[in-house]
Design a protein around this motif. Structure first.
Motif, PDB file in Angstrom:
ATOM      1  N   ALA A   1       0.878  -1.041  -0.150  1.00 15.18           N
ATOM      2  CA  ALA A   1       0.018   0.143   0.100  1.00 15.18           C
ATOM      3  C   ALA A   1       0.956   1.202  -0.003  1.00 15.18           C
ATOM      4  CB  ALA A   1      -0.933  -0.018   1.233  1.00 15.18           C
ATOM      5  N   ILE A   2       0.251   2.320  -0.604  1.00  9.03           N
ATOM      6  CA  ILE A   2       0.973   3.456  -0.702  1.00  9.03           C
ATOM      7  C   ILE A   2       0.044   4.731  -0.572  1.00  9.03           C
ATOM      8  CG2 ILE A   2       2.305   5.393  -2.256  1.00  9.03           C
ATOM      9  CD1 ILE A   2       3.068   3.017  -4.229  1.00  9.03           C
ATOM     10  N   TYR A   3       0.520   5.387   0.769  1.00 13.62           N
ATOM     11  CA  TYR A   3      -0.329   6.451   1.345  1.00 13.62           C
ATOM     12  C   TYR A   3       0.695   7.740   1.371  1.00 13.62           C
ATOM     13  CZ  TYR A   3      -3.719   9.194   3.633  1.00 13.62           C
ATOM     14  OH  TYR A   3      -4.724  10.124   3.929  1.00 13.62           O
ATOM     15  N   THR A   4       0.507   8.657   0.378  1.00 13.59           N
ATOM     16  CA  THR A   4       1.226   9.955   0.824  1.00 13.59           C
ATOM     17  C   THR A   4       0.209  11.030   1.163  1.00 13.59           C
ATOM     18  OG1 THR A   4       0.884  10.496  -1.671  1.00 13.59           O
ATOM     19  CG2 THR A   4       3.110   9.482  -1.199  1.00 13.59           C
ATOM     20  N   SER A   5      -1.038  11.080   0.704  1.00  9.69           N
ATOM     21  CA  SER A   5      -2.228  11.798   0.874  1.00  9.69           C
ATOM     22  C   SER A   5      -3.479  11.205   0.419  1.00  9.69           C
ATOM     23  CB  SER A   5      -2.006  13.084   0.431  1.00  9.69           C
ATOM     24  OG  SER A   5      -2.003  13.325  -1.158  1.00  9.69           O
ATOM     25  N   ALA A   6      -4.592  11.480   0.902  1.00 12.61           N
ATOM     26  CA  ALA A   6      -5.862  11.163   0.454  1.00 12.61           C
ATOM     27  C   ALA A   6      -6.169  11.734  -1.043  1.00 12.61           C
ATOM     28  CB  ALA A   6      -6.945  11.535   1.502  1.00 12.61           C
ATOM     29  N   GLU A   7      -5.615  12.881  -1.085  1.00  5.22           N
ATOM     30  CA  GLU A   7      -6.016  13.600  -2.232  1.00  5.22           C
ATOM     31  C   GLU A   7      -5.176  12.937  -3.504  1.00  5.22           C
ATOM     32  OE1 GLU A   7      -6.853  16.018  -5.697  1.00  5.22           O
ATOM     33  OE2 GLU A   7      -7.703  15.822  -3.513  1.00  5.22           O
ATOM     34  N   ALA A   8      -4.042  12.408  -3.150  1.00  9.74           N
ATOM     35  CA  ALA A   8      -3.014  11.434  -4.232  1.00  9.74           C
ATOM     36  C   ALA A   8      -3.926  10.270  -4.667  1.00  9.74           C
ATOM     37  CB  ALA A   8      -1.705  11.461  -3.733  1.00  9.74           C
ATOM     38  N   LEU A   9      -4.493   9.810  -3.561  1.00  9.03           N
ATOM     39  CA  LEU A   9      -5.403   8.579  -3.825  1.00  9.03           C
ATOM     40  C   LEU A   9      -6.633   8.741  -4.663  1.00  9.03           C
ATOM     41  CD1 LEU A   9      -4.681   6.674  -0.618  1.00  9.03           C
ATOM     42  CD2 LEU A   9      -3.615   6.203  -2.870  1.00  9.03           C
ATOM     43  N   ALA A  10      -7.328   9.745  -4.316  1.00  9.65           N
ATOM     44  CA  ALA A  10      -8.766  10.242  -4.713  1.00  9.65           C
ATOM     45  C   ALA A  10      -8.343  10.680  -6.293  1.00  9.65           C
ATOM     46  CB  ALA A  10      -9.235  11.343  -3.904  1.00  9.65           C
ATOM     47  N   HIS A  11      -7.520  11.548  -6.427  1.00 13.55           N
ATOM     48  CA  HIS A  11      -7.268  12.179  -7.935  1.00 13.55           C
ATOM     49  C   HIS A  11      -5.614  11.801  -8.494  1.00 13.55           C
ATOM     50  CE1 HIS A  11     -10.768  14.557  -5.825  1.00 13.55           C
ATOM     51  NE2 HIS A  11     -11.205  13.904  -6.997  1.00 13.55           N
ATOM     52  N   PRO A  12      -5.518  10.726  -8.449  1.00 17.81           N
ATOM     53  CA  PRO A  12      -3.957  10.603  -8.790  1.00 17.81           C
ATOM     54  C   PRO A  12      -3.683  11.118 -10.146  1.00 17.81           C
ATOM     55  CG  PRO A  12      -5.330   8.541  -9.234  1.00 17.81           C
ATOM     56  CD  PRO A  12      -6.364   9.461  -8.781  1.00 17.81           C
ATOM     57  N   THR A  13      -2.523  11.468 -10.129  1.00 14.73           N
ATOM     58  CA  THR A  13      -1.745  12.290 -11.400  1.00 14.73           C
ATOM     59  C   THR A  13      -1.588  11.135 -12.465  1.00 14.73           C
ATOM     60  OG1 THR A  13       0.355  11.781 -10.611  1.00 14.73           O
ATOM     61  CG2 THR A  13      -0.526  14.168  -9.885  1.00 14.73           C
ATOM     62  N   PRO A  14      -1.424  11.769 -13.678  1.00 13.76           N
ATOM     63  CA  PRO A  14      -1.356  10.543 -14.342  1.00 13.76           C
ATOM     64  C   PRO A  14      -0.251   9.760 -14.376  1.00 13.76           C
ATOM     65  CG  PRO A  14      -2.016  12.722 -15.730  1.00 13.76           C
ATOM     66  CD  PRO A  14      -1.868  12.968 -14.233  1.00 13.76           C
ATOM     67  N   ALA A  15       0.951  10.465 -13.632  1.00  9.25           N
ATOM     68  CA  ALA A  15       2.371   9.444 -13.584  1.00  9.25           C
ATOM     69  C   ALA A  15       1.994   8.718 -12.368  1.00  9.25           C
ATOM     70  CB  ALA A  15       3.325  10.701 -13.458  1.00  9.25           C
ATOM     71  N   PHE A  16       1.263   9.168 -11.267  1.00  8.59           N
ATOM     72  CA  PHE A  16       1.122   8.174 -10.214  1.00  8.59           C
ATOM     73  C   PHE A  16       0.216   7.133 -10.400  1.00  8.59           C
ATOM     74  CE2 PHE A  16      -1.271   7.279  -6.001  1.00  8.59           C
ATOM     75  CZ  PHE A  16       0.095   6.755  -5.452  1.00  8.59           C
TER      76      PHE A  16
END
Length: 326
Positions: free
Chosen positions: A154-169
């Motif tokens: 699992a990867i957790y940097t922030s909820a926002e990163a999981l909710a709206h991942p960048t194309p690269a992520f």
């Protein structure tokens, strides 16, 4: 019949949820058991009635990937004037092995369904929870890299990163890693909620726990997988569990009925192992430690703040109502 309480289970029409609902309906004939999922193709409520020769289970459609649908579901629940909720089982879950998908609300679908939809449902139904009610969240041991599940950690940097991942992520994560990350969120949210419930002003005694049901061949979790993978998961693996336990060197492989019984115990059991227990993580019937990351309070609070902020849509009054938990 005038029921004394309500017990609500998401994902209650098949697999783990179905077997939990069956055991709960048997143990609590004076409660109305509501099973919810997007559809009830298998006529789960009728199946439980036939098995138990009783009629305390009903089906109500719910799409956790559509927040407007979750709100409508809660409004219908309120209008029906059901008795107080004795147990709320946030059990439904999906994984999307291929490319990232989004919900109708623009959320990465695994995170949106496995976490956000359930969080909204809890907040909307919180006023209807009975004193000393139990909230049980289904997670997965795959969230913990030390369990060596074979899935990417699992990867957790922030909820926002999981909710709206960048194309690269999004490109860097596979569907199964998005799944393990969403299951970590289930545990983080349990602990954040547990702190708030234990300190809420009215002291209603509401308890929250989170459970890993183990690896369960034969469930609907693989319904988004390829045809070959679905065949193996649904038709082959259920008959090879002793071999799987030996090959994977773990006892945490169970039938849906076995794990369903463990989930039902957390919801309505009365033994010393579950009575009065809150803010804890279970592997089936055993209370164990969850992953190291899951105890990171900063991560718990980031997830809580993002979730409340997103669900309130910037409305301060709605945000306060969500924060109060009730």
């Amino acid at each position: 019949m005038a029921y004394k309480s309500t017990i609500l289970i998401t994902g209650g029409t098949s697999g783990l949820g179905y077997h939990a609902a069956l055991d709960i309906a048997r143990a609590c004939p004076d409660a109305q058991v509501i099973i919810s999922s997007r559809s009830d193709r298998e006529q789960a409520a009728a199946s439980i009635h036939k098995a138990l020769k009783q009629s305390n289970v009903v089906y109500a459609a719910l799409d956790l990937g559509d927040l407007a649908n979750v709100r409508a579901y809660a409004e219908e629940f309120a209008a029906a004037r059901h008795p107080p909720i004795r147990a709320l089982l946030l059990n439904a879950g999906l994984q999307f092995p291929g490319e990232a998908k989004t919900t109708v609300d623009g959320l990465e679908a695994t995170f949106g369904i496995n976490h956000v939809g359930h969080a909204l449902l809890f907040h909307l139904l919180a006023p209807f929870l009975a004193d000393n009610a139990r909230v049980v969240i289904t997670s997965s041991g795959t969230h913990d890299p030390e369990q060596f599940s074979g899935l990417l950690p699992a990867i957790y940097t922030s909820a926002e990163a999981l909710a709206h991942p960048t194309p690269a992520f999004a490109a860097s994560q596979g569907g199964r890693q998005r799944y393990t990350s969403s299951k970590l969120c289930n545990v983080l949210w349990c602990y954040a909620l547990g702190r708030r419930l234990s300190s809420e002003p009215r002291r209603r005694g509401i308890m929250v726990t989170v459970m890993c049901p183990g690896f369960m061949p034969g469930t609907g979790l693989a319904r988004e997988a390829s045809a070959a993978a679905r065949f193996l998961f649904l038709k082959v693996m259920p008959y090879t569990m002793p071999l799987l336990r030996a090959l994977l060197r773990t006892s945490n492989i169970h039938s849906p009925a076995e794990s369903g019984a463990a989930l039902a115990r957390l919801a309505v059991g009365d033994d010393d192992g579950v009575r009065g227990v809150t803010g804890k993580y279970f592997e089936g019937r055993r209370e164990i430690q969850s992953s190291k990351d899951s105890y990171d309070v900063e991560k718990q609070e980031d997830l809580w703040r993002w979730t409340v902020g997103f669900l309130s849509g910037g409305d301060e009054e709605v945000r306060r109502r969500f924060e109060e938990v009730r």
